[in-house]
Design an enzyme around this catalytic site. Structure first.
Site, PDB file in Angstrom:
ATOM      1  N   SER A  25       0.702  -1.197  -0.141  1.00 37.86           N
ATOM      2  CA  SER A  25       0.135   0.171  -0.088  1.00 37.86           C
ATOM      3  C   SER A  25       0.582   1.378  -0.129  1.00 37.86           C
ATOM      4  CB  SER A  25      -1.312   0.201   0.905  1.00 37.86           C
ATOM      5  OG  SER A  25      -0.006  -0.278   2.544  1.00 37.86           O
ATOM      6  N   GLU A  97      12.479  -9.399  -6.262  1.00 39.08           N
ATOM      7  CA  GLU A  97      12.857  -8.351  -5.341  1.00 39.08           C
ATOM      8  C   GLU A  97      13.775  -8.033  -5.629  1.00 39.08           C
ATOM      9  OE1 GLU A  97       8.256  -7.463  -3.145  1.00 39.08           O
ATOM     10  OE2 GLU A  97      10.178  -8.848  -2.494  1.00 39.08           O
ATOM     11  N   LYS A 115       7.663  -1.428  12.534  1.00 39.19           N
ATOM     12  CA  LYS A 115       7.926  -2.457  12.036  1.00 39.19           C
ATOM     13  C   LYS A 115       9.773  -1.774  12.288  1.00 39.19           C
ATOM     14  CE  LYS A 115       4.844  -2.959   8.144  1.00 39.19           C
ATOM     15  NZ  LYS A 115       3.743  -3.561   6.816  1.00 39.19           N
TER      16      LYS A 115
END
Length: 221
Positions: A25, A97, A115
């Site tokens: 997001s 990635e 986090k």
């Protein structure tokens, strides 16, 4: 906080850059802001969702295999420590990635303060992309390292989840580990393991957002 982090990332993007983007997001907010600012950039991404969002925003996408360098790349993660070691587990695209990260001059993780830890707590598993023929051998070796293993499955698909490369996805749960260098080496050297979602000394910077601030932290060394 995610929008705040994305806005700080936007400040680092210049016209003419090739920009790597992961998923999540926060990255979607960054795409929205790039569209608003009419950034003249080209995008490299391993994420199907991110690629679609970029197309909707009118951004040019380059396939990774045609790219020899990336000016700056942004991604999210589940956990990151003060040395900028990170754990990514959700998407199962960590191999691609890491390819993007290896091509990038700067690989920057975007996180909120929840986090960011002094040391990785390992609340999430390390994800292994594993060649199918090595399934049992890899599982046995992970057990020897004291980990518990779950073969990732999906309610919408019968059987084990496979990566975009056709390999198996194993979620390997470790207890908090003090010696990340050794753990990273042992996992990387396990025959049949293509890549792991422990990003040890990969990120060059992180942007940490709180309710009121953002901080850009660079890796030492």
């Amino acid at each position: 906080m995610k929008k705040r982090s994305a806005l700080r990332a936007l400040e680092l993007i210049e016209d003419g850059m090739i920009v790597g983007l992961g998923g999540g997001s926060t990255i979607s907010h960054l795409i929205h802001f790039m569209k608003e600012e009419n950034k003249q950039v080209k995008i490299v991404t391993p994420s199907f969702t991110t690629a679609n969002l970029c197309l909707e925003a009118g951004l040019t996408i380059l396939p990774t295999y045609l790219v020899s360098h990336i000016d700056i790349a942004f991604d999210g993660c589940d956990e990151v420590d003060q040395s900028l070691n990170a754990l990514k587990s959700g998407g199962g695209i960590h191999t691609q990635e890491k390819i993007v990260a290896s091509l990038a001059k700067d690989y920057i993780l975007l996180v909120d303060e929840s986090k960011f830890f002094e040391e990785l707590p390992f609340k999430v598993p390390i994800v292994l992309e594993v060649i199918p023929e090595a399934r049992m051998d890899v599982a046995n070796k992970m057990n020897e390292l004291g980990a518990s293993i779950v073969e990732r499955k999906c309610s919408a698909k019968d059987g084990i989840t496979r990566s975009d490369n056709g390999n198996l996805i194993l979620d390997v749960q470790f207890k908090p580990h003090q010696d990340l260098e050794t753990l990273n080496r042992k996992l990387q050297q396990t025959v049949g393991v293509v890549e792991i979602s422990l990003f040890y000394q990969v990120a060059t910077k992180i942007i940490v957002a709180t309710e009121t601030t953002t901080e850009l932290i660079e890796r030492n060394g």
